[in-house]
Design an enzyme around this catalytic site. Sequence first.
Site, mmCIF file in Angstrom:
data_model
loop_
_atom_site.group_PDB
_atom_site.id
_atom_site.type_symbol
_atom_site.label_atom_id
_atom_site.label_comp_id
_atom_site.label_asym_id
_atom_site.label_seq_id
_atom_site.Cartn_x
_atom_site.Cartn_y
_atom_site.Cartn_z
ATOM 1 N N VAL A 7 0.859 -1.190 0.000
ATOM 2 C CA VAL A 7 0.000 0.000 0.000
ATOM 3 C C VAL A 7 0.889 1.233 0.000
ATOM 4 C CG1 VAL A 7 -1.865 1.237 1.150
ATOM 5 C CG2 VAL A 7 -1.774 -1.267 1.282
ATOM 6 N N THR A 13 -0.209 -1.911 -4.859
ATOM 7 C CA THR A 13 0.326 -2.900 -5.792
ATOM 8 C C THR A 13 0.213 -4.280 -5.170
ATOM 9 O OG1 THR A 13 1.912 -1.240 -6.577
ATOM 10 C CG2 THR A 13 2.311 -3.523 -7.203
ATOM 11 N N ASP A 109 7.665 0.139 3.643
ATOM 12 C CA ASP A 109 8.046 -0.067 2.241
ATOM 13 C C ASP A 109 9.559 -0.106 2.079
ATOM 14 O OD1 ASP A 109 8.054 2.640 3.049
ATOM 15 O OD2 ASP A 109 7.724 3.374 1.003
ATOM 16 N N ARG A 110 10.266 0.751 2.822
ATOM 17 C CA ARG A 110 11.728 0.779 2.737
ATOM 18 C C ARG A 110 12.335 -0.474 3.353
ATOM 19 N NH1 ARG A 110 13.166 6.353 5.398
ATOM 20 N NH2 ARG A 110 15.289 5.893 4.656
ATOM 21 N N ASP A 129 14.252 3.515 -4.548
ATOM 22 C CA ASP A 129 12.851 3.257 -4.909
ATOM 23 C C ASP A 129 12.247 4.552 -5.454
ATOM 24 O OD1 ASP A 129 10.145 2.655 -5.124
ATOM 25 O OD2 ASP A 129 10.105 1.472 -3.286
ATOM 26 N N THR A 184 8.159 24.455 -24.555
ATOM 27 C CA THR A 184 7.848 24.303 -23.135
ATOM 28 C C THR A 184 7.743 22.850 -22.684
ATOM 29 O OG1 THR A 184 6.692 26.425 -23.114
ATOM 30 C CG2 THR A 184 6.178 24.885 -21.333
#
Length: 258
Positions: A7, A13, A109-110, A129, A184
Amino acid sequence: MLLVIDVGNTNITLGVFDKEELFGTFRMKTKQPRTSDEYGITLQELVERHGIESSKINAVIIASVVPDVMHSLGSAIIKYFGVKPVVVSAGIKTGIRIVTENPRQVGPDRIVDAVGAYTLYGGPTIVVDFGTATTFDVIGPDGTFEAGVIAPGIRTSAQSLWGEADMLPAIEIRKPKSILAKETITAMQAGLVYGQIGQTEYIIRRMKEESGYPNAKVVATGGLGKIIANETDMIDVYDSQLTLKGLRFIYEKNKKNK
């Protein structure tokens, strides 16, 4: 079969493993509010559409940086899959020892990325990441999580750019043919992509110098990471499924210790 769920701030995912084989991956938006029934029905449908019988899911593990979704998501897993999910949190066995000043501040997550990178590639390793934030984490040769850097993600920077500047449009994030932009849109693309490449190379170089690990393997993951990884020789491996693999490794470690 094992359902792994990451999450993130932007997307949720998911992947389904049968032992070591990853059978399918899919995504859903994080920010959309959902009840437990909406999560459950959506998850079952996603799994089934990938040719996987939802009744064969007998284990689930979740890593989340968005606490607000966890009650509904956890309830959905229990109600629709009949499984109590393992949640990556303080006290769970990971095989990674965090030696930062405040280990509880290191996001799940890390930690999962660190487990995935160290298990697959050993140490010392620098894990990058490219997500909502771009994180750079140093994993020592003995599997210690030693230090990290958190920078704005490329998409976050892009949205800030066109969100705060009235004259700048929303654009596709991709590398233009040349950094010498002549209008641009390509000027914005050049700034975003080449800027991220420069940031990535500088941070990795300084981390190697200050950590004393000049030969650390650099492993990258994350949605837009492939764009950057293809443009620099500072990244050794790009693994789009690193987080999902890390979740499986953590589940296996805790399964063995139950």
